[in-house]
Design a protein around this motif. Structure first.
Motif, PDB file in Angstrom:
ATOM      1  N   GLN A   1       0.504  -0.811  -0.069  1.00  0.00           N
ATOM      2  CA  GLN A   1      -0.046   0.001   0.200  1.00  0.00           C
ATOM      3  C   GLN A   1       0.431   1.445  -0.029  1.00  0.00           C
ATOM      4  OE1 GLN A   1      -2.489   0.334   3.652  1.00  0.00           O
ATOM      5  NE2 GLN A   1      -2.925   2.498   2.885  1.00  0.00           N
ATOM      6  N   ALA A   2       2.254   0.954   0.819  1.00  0.00           N
ATOM      7  CA  ALA A   2       2.485   2.665   0.698  1.00  0.00           C
ATOM      8  C   ALA A   2       3.339   2.442  -0.345  1.00  0.00           C
ATOM      9  CB  ALA A   2       3.821   2.042   2.366  1.00  0.00           C
ATOM     10  N   ALA A   3       3.953   1.658  -0.912  1.00  0.00           N
ATOM     11  CA  ALA A   3       4.389   1.783  -2.218  1.00  0.00           C
ATOM     12  C   ALA A   3       3.937   2.096  -3.495  1.00  0.00           C
ATOM     13  CB  ALA A   3       4.816   0.540  -2.700  1.00  0.00           C
ATOM     14  N   ALA A   4       2.614   1.514  -3.484  1.00  0.00           N
ATOM     15  CA  ALA A   4       1.569   2.506  -4.850  1.00  0.00           C
ATOM     16  C   ALA A   4       1.001   3.638  -3.985  1.00  0.00           C
ATOM     17  CB  ALA A   4       0.041   1.142  -4.589  1.00  0.00           C
ATOM     18  N   GLU A   5       1.240   3.971  -2.820  1.00  0.00           N
ATOM     19  CA  GLU A   5       0.609   5.409  -2.729  1.00  0.00           C
ATOM     20  C   GLU A   5       2.065   6.699  -3.303  1.00  0.00           C
ATOM     21  OE1 GLU A   5       0.089   5.910   1.475  1.00  0.00           O
ATOM     22  OE2 GLU A   5      -2.077   5.135   1.674  1.00  0.00           O
ATOM     23  N   PHE A   6       2.691   5.715  -3.069  1.00  0.00           N
ATOM     24  CA  PHE A   6       4.077   6.601  -3.244  1.00  0.00           C
ATOM     25  C   PHE A   6       4.371   6.576  -4.597  1.00  0.00           C
ATOM     26  CE2 PHE A   6       8.723   6.279  -5.431  1.00  0.00           C
ATOM     27  CZ  PHE A   6       9.252   7.040  -4.953  1.00  0.00           C
ATOM     28  N   ARG A   7       4.019   5.961  -5.419  1.00  0.00           N
ATOM     29  CA  ARG A   7       3.607   5.576  -7.318  1.00  0.00           C
ATOM     30  C   ARG A   7       2.848   6.565  -8.086  1.00  0.00           C
ATOM     31  NH1 ARG A   7       5.070   0.058  -6.261  1.00  0.00           N
ATOM     32  NH2 ARG A   7       2.188  -0.283  -7.053  1.00  0.00           N
ATOM     33  N   ASP A   8       1.437   6.266  -6.886  1.00  0.00           N
ATOM     34  CA  ASP A   8      -0.084   7.896  -7.308  1.00  0.00           C
ATOM     35  C   ASP A   8       0.780   8.833  -7.003  1.00  0.00           C
ATOM     36  OD1 ASP A   8      -0.813   4.637  -7.816  1.00  0.00           O
ATOM     37  OD2 ASP A   8      -1.634   4.998  -6.190  1.00  0.00           O
TER      38      ASP A   8
END
Length: 285
Positions: free
Chosen positions: A36-43
């Motif tokens: 989730q943290a990785a996806a939020e960073f990419r978004d």
């Protein structure tokens, strides 16, 4: 027992000795938190018009590199930071750990999260060589010093890249200023006593050949071993072993045991530009 003697308790269950999730409260939920943290960073990068993650054109159309992630800072990069993910060589990929690029990226570094094929479909040597090819490609696009890091199995693979038989081309290896394995595995022989043995192909020959402990390091780079104070004892011992074995051979060798950190949260500091872990990786370069 004499005053100068040291006794190490015998390990009777090697699978338990190297088990992390089972000994960490809420451990099973960490991969979802990372993702989730990785996806939020990419978004967030896409939302601000920043460089989106992905293999970019430096890897061409080679599908074996398609999951690698390269992040570029604003302006000319100060150098290239490489982070190799963990997962006992059998799980995960760069997309679980994209957010760990944040600290170095904020400090002006380009960040590569290489991908590698997982066991049992691939062997440790193939993993190492695949990562080396991606580091070499990224080094062709990003000038300046290179720092190598990785967590757990990724710490092992990062350390293998600074052994004397490194698959990195000499000009690229000469640019590696620092290697910082986090909670790495450097003597693979004990894993022959675990259920992972067959999936990892760990016979005596392979265990020795792919253990950094049995290689000399390249002398030009610095080594900084980092491990959590609340880790399973075998992981602390692994870092202590390599620190002792390689003492005096790298340009500088340091061991940090970070208090209050366990195996699954010891990497969290990389997401923060001023965290001591990020400082240890990048300061002075």
């Amino acid at each position: 027992m004499n005053g100068g003697e040291t006794c190490v308790a015998q390990i009777t269950d090697w699978d338990d000795a190297y088990a992390n999730i089972a000994h960490i409260p809420g451990g099973a939920g960490f991969p979802d938190v990372w993702a989730q943290a990785a996806a939020e960073f990419r978004d967030g990068l896409r939302g601000t018009g920043g460089q989106p993650p992905g293999p970019r054109d430096i890897f061409g159309q080679k599908k074996e590199h398609r999951d690698a992630e390269l992040y570029l800072p604003e302006g000319k990069p100060r150098g290239l930071m490489v982070f190799v993910h963990g997962g006992y060589w059998m799980k995960f990929g760069p997309s679980w750990f994209s957010h760990l690029a944040q600290g170095a990226l904020a400090r002006g570094w380009a960040v590569l999260l290489p991908s590698y094929p997982l066991a049992p479909g691939a062997g440790l040597r193939e993993m190492r060589d695949r990562i080396a090819a991606q580091v070499t490609a990224a080094a062709g696009e990003v000038s300046g010093p290179i720092v190598l890091s990785g967590h757990s199995a990724g710490g092992h693979l990062a350390a293998r890249l600074v052994c004397g038989d490194s698959p990195l081309p000499a000009p690229v290896l000469a640019r590696v200023a620092r290697c910082l394995p986090i909670s790495g595995l450097f003597d693979l022989r004990p894993l022959q006593l675990t259920a992972m043995r067959d999936d990892l192909g760990l016979d005596d020959t392979t265990a020795r050949a792919e253990s950094p402990l049995f290689h000399l390091p390249v002398p030009g780079c610095e080594l900084h071993l980092w491990v959590g104070g609340d880790e399973r004892p075998v992981f602390i011992r692994q870092s202590q072993l390599l620190h002792a074995a390689w003492a005096g051979m790298p340009r500088r060798s340091t061991l940090t045991v970070e208090p209050g950190r366990h195996h699954l949260d010891v990497v969290a500091g990389l997401a923060m530009p001023d965290h001591p872990l990020t400082e240890a990786l990048l300061a002075g370069l």
